[in-house]
Design a protein around this motif. Structure first.
Motif, mmCIF file in Angstrom:
data_model
loop_
_atom_site.group_PDB
_atom_site.id
_atom_site.type_symbol
_atom_site.label_atom_id
_atom_site.label_comp_id
_atom_site.label_asym_id
_atom_site.label_seq_id
_atom_site.Cartn_x
_atom_site.Cartn_y
_atom_site.Cartn_z
ATOM 1 N N ILE A 1 0.862 -1.177 0.000
ATOM 2 C CA ILE A 1 0.000 0.000 0.000
ATOM 3 C C ILE A 1 0.900 1.230 0.000
ATOM 4 O O ILE A 1 1.546 1.542 1.007
ATOM 5 C CB ILE A 1 -0.925 0.001 1.222
ATOM 6 C CG1 ILE A 1 -1.773 -1.277 1.245
ATOM 7 C CG2 ILE A 1 -1.826 1.244 1.239
ATOM 8 C CD1 ILE A 1 -2.472 -1.531 2.553
ATOM 9 N N GLY A 2 1.002 1.899 -1.120
ATOM 10 C CA GLY A 2 1.826 3.094 -1.240
ATOM 11 C C GLY A 2 1.046 4.323 -0.801
ATOM 12 O O GLY A 2 -0.081 4.541 -1.241
ATOM 13 N N ILE A 3 1.659 5.123 0.053
ATOM 14 C CA ILE A 3 1.003 6.312 0.602
ATOM 15 C C ILE A 3 1.575 7.590 -0.004
ATOM 16 O O ILE A 3 0.830 8.497 -0.380
ATOM 17 C CB ILE A 3 1.113 6.319 2.136
ATOM 18 C CG1 ILE A 3 0.349 5.114 2.707
ATOM 19 C CG2 ILE A 3 0.593 7.626 2.733
ATOM 20 C CD1 ILE A 3 0.569 4.867 4.180
ATOM 21 N N GLN A 4 2.903 7.655 -0.116
ATOM 22 C CA GLN A 4 3.523 8.788 -0.798
ATOM 23 C C GLN A 4 4.908 8.365 -1.305
ATOM 24 O O GLN A 4 5.488 7.433 -0.745
ATOM 25 C CB GLN A 4 3.637 10.010 0.128
ATOM 26 C CG GLN A 4 4.548 9.852 1.310
ATOM 27 C CD GLN A 4 4.603 11.118 2.179
ATOM 28 O OE1 GLN A 4 3.772 12.014 2.108
ATOM 29 N NE2 GLN A 4 5.608 11.190 3.011
ATOM 30 N N PRO A 5 5.399 8.953 -2.398
ATOM 31 C CA PRO A 5 4.793 10.059 -3.138
ATOM 32 C C PRO A 5 3.642 9.639 -4.038
ATOM 33 O O PRO A 5 2.839 10.467 -4.444
ATOM 34 C CB PRO A 5 5.957 10.586 -3.971
ATOM 35 C CG PRO A 5 6.831 9.397 -4.192
ATOM 36 C CD PRO A 5 6.719 8.597 -2.927
ATOM 37 N N GLU A 6 3.574 8.348 -4.372
ATOM 38 C CA GLU A 6 2.480 7.846 -5.202
ATOM 39 C C GLU A 6 1.502 7.074 -4.351
ATOM 40 O O GLU A 6 1.892 6.290 -3.495
ATOM 41 C CB GLU A 6 3.026 6.933 -6.313
ATOM 42 C CG GLU A 6 4.019 7.613 -7.249
ATOM 43 C CD GLU A 6 3.411 8.778 -7.990
ATOM 44 O OE1 GLU A 6 2.206 8.734 -8.291
ATOM 45 O OE2 GLU A 6 4.144 9.751 -8.269
ATOM 46 N N GLU A 7 0.216 7.301 -4.571
ATOM 47 C CA GLU A 7 -0.825 6.570 -3.862
ATOM 48 C C GLU A 7 -1.267 5.405 -4.735
ATOM 49 O O GLU A 7 -1.875 5.603 -5.788
ATOM 50 C CB GLU A 7 -2.004 7.498 -3.549
ATOM 51 C CG GLU A 7 -1.623 8.633 -2.608
ATOM 52 C CD GLU A 7 -2.794 9.550 -2.294
ATOM 53 O OE1 GLU A 7 -3.826 9.460 -2.999
ATOM 54 O OE2 GLU A 7 -2.687 10.347 -1.358
ATOM 55 N N ASN A 8 -0.924 4.200 -4.307
ATOM 56 C CA ASN A 8 -1.284 3.040 -5.113
ATOM 57 C C ASN A 8 -1.372 1.800 -4.239
ATOM 58 O O ASN A 8 -0.922 1.796 -3.095
ATOM 59 C CB ASN A 8 -0.260 2.829 -6.239
ATOM 60 C CG ASN A 8 1.171 2.808 -5.715
ATOM 61 O OD1 ASN A 8 1.502 2.005 -4.847
ATOM 62 N ND2 ASN A 8 2.022 3.691 -6.221
#
Length: 477
Positions: free
Chosen positions: A361-368
């Motif tokens: 679960i990517g929070i920053q810099p990319e939300e994905n």
């Protein structure tokens, strides 16, 4: 008491946070028609500015930090703004501030972004000026103390004027879309929740990596360090959201009740389960940067990196380690949560290697969100089946084309104005976090542990790699 405020009072209105986040967030909300027409925004700080000068100050900040396509109706937004100079320690100044605020028809929301040393004086001043009544709520920006004792003192001072249901403690990570999406992922999909436990999950990793150094936070950061600056609040909040039981509803009481249970179930961490580091000169994103001691201008034992192995001692997470790491001047900027599932109990594919599923679960810099699954490699398979991990990637901006990617403070400021505490931190959460962190720091002091050095542009000290690899785990990079 529930009310939508028609006055918003911003302390620290000329500071860096106001320029980068608060004013842009409020302007964006106004551009989307989410602020009531009658809402007035009053800024206060020690700066001697008139209303016009503050509006010009705000215009410059908005032109610098807010994209042009989110600035529609800028003139109307600026007309909402006014300013009243104030020395927080001067009790006589609060009468003039109260006069500037005026008498709200529905209520007043206060956002307090000042040094913690000014909190007690500010609360007394608000009471002295008649700005702490039943129709007033207050939002508190971190840091809320440097340990459990100082945090309790701040909370006691706030509680003398504002009861818990009118106190909003801010952790801006909770305003990020992907952090909230973690709850949706868990509790709105039958696919995950039955597997979200020690039977199926091997370990969890939480990384908050920064490429920046001290910037303008030299004095604050050298007093705080990575443990108090990042682990005590942001990272423990992320851990609590990953590990919490299903709340009865997505409302403030239910969500925060479950988070605090996780924080109270955290096992005490031994010194062998922690690694601290401090960066030295190196190259970050192709640029040569100085070491921490060079930026600071003196030697220091403050940690700029922390890695931890934590455990939540309850039925759901028995035996599942939570690996956490955060640091400055690391290889790349990223905040992510990795949920590593266990291996399949038995493979029917003779000779074919399998890899356990992984949710990132990517929070920053990319939300994905990325879920790695095993799939068959295309072919006739005359020599046996070949398997390979295949990621299923969901880029949140692509999944919701046409929807604004909002600043975290947009939601938090709107919730403060409207009185929704769901994404704010309750006092017992803060104190549970400090209690756990204080014990770790006490162990460091008792055992005279000092940070290990690491080169800027790396992933931290090699001991952090060893911390995970002792358990056969590799950090997700």
């Amino acid at each position: 008491m529930t009310f939508t405020a028609d006055r918003l009072l911003l302390f620290g209105a000329t500071g860096d946070l106001s320029q980068r986040m608060l004013l842009p967030s409020l302007c964006a909300l106004d551009a989307d028609g989410l602020l009531a027409p009658e809402l007035k925004i009053i800024g206060t700080a020690r700066s001697q500015l008139s209303d016009l000068e503050f509006r010009n100050f705000a215009r410059e900040a908005l032109e610098k930090y807010l994209p042009a396509n989110r600035r529609s109706g800028l003139a109307d937004f600026l007309n909402r703004l006014s300013f009243q100079p104030l020395d927080a320690n001067d009790m006589d100044g609060y009468a003039a501030l109260a006069e500037k605020v005026g008498a709200p028809e529905r209520g007043l929301a206060i956002f307090l972004s000042t040094a913690p040393s000014l909190f007690e004086a500010t609360i007394k001043g608000l009471q002295h000026g008649g700005l702490a009544g039943d129709n007033v709520r207050i939002g508190l920006e971190k840091p809320l103390g440097v340990d459990l004792k100082s945090s309790c003192e701040i909370n006691d001072a706030v509680a003398s004027a504002f009861p818990e249901d009118r106190t909003f403690r801010i952790d801006h990570y909770l305003g990020k879309e992907t952090v909230q999406n973690l709850l949706a992922l868990r509790f709105a999909n039958i696919l995950f929740e039955p597997l979200w436990n020690a039977n199926y999950i091997d370990h969890v990793q939480i990384t908050v990596a920064e490429t920046v150094g001290l910037e303008s936070r030299i004095d604050f950061y050298d007093d705080a360090g990575a443990m108090r600056d990042m682990v005590q609040n942001h990272m423990l909040q992320l851990l609590a959201l990953v590990a919490m039981e299903p709340p009865t509803s997505f409302k403030a009481g239910g969500v925060r009740d479950e988070k605090v249970k996780v924080l109270r179930a955290l096992r005490e961490v031994t010194s062998a389960e922690t690694v601290t580091g401090q960066y030295r000169s190196g190259a970050v994103t192709g640029q040569i940067v100085p070491g921490y001691d060079e930026e600071l201008g003196r030697d220091s034992n403050t940690e700029t990196f922390v890695a931890l192995k934590a455990h939540v001692d309850n039925w759901r997470w028995r035996g599942v380690p939570f690996y956490m790491r955060t640091g400055k001047r690391l290889y790349q900027r990223k905040t992510e949560i990795v949920v590593q599932f266990r291996e399949v109990p038995h493979s029917i594919f003779e000779g074919a290697k399998t890899a356990p599923n992984k949710l990132v679960i990517g929070i920053q810099p990319e939300e994905n969100i990325s879920l790695t699954l095993m799939a068959k490699v295309p072919g006739l398979d005359r020599d046996g089946l070949t398997l390979r991990p295949v990621p299923l990637d969901i880029a949140m901006p692509d999944a919701f084309i046409g929807v604004h990617r909002r600043i975290a403070y947009e939601r938090l400021l709107l919730d403060l104005i409207e009185g929704d505490q769901t994404l704010f931190v309750r006092r017992d959460e803060v104190e549970a976090q400090w209690s756990w962190v204080d014990r770790i720091r006490e162990n460091w002091t008792k055992e005279n542990l000092t940070p290990k050095t690491y080169s800027a542009g790396s992933w931290g000290p090699s001991a952090a790699i060893a911390l995970a690899e002792r358990d056969g785990v590799s950090w997700h990079e």
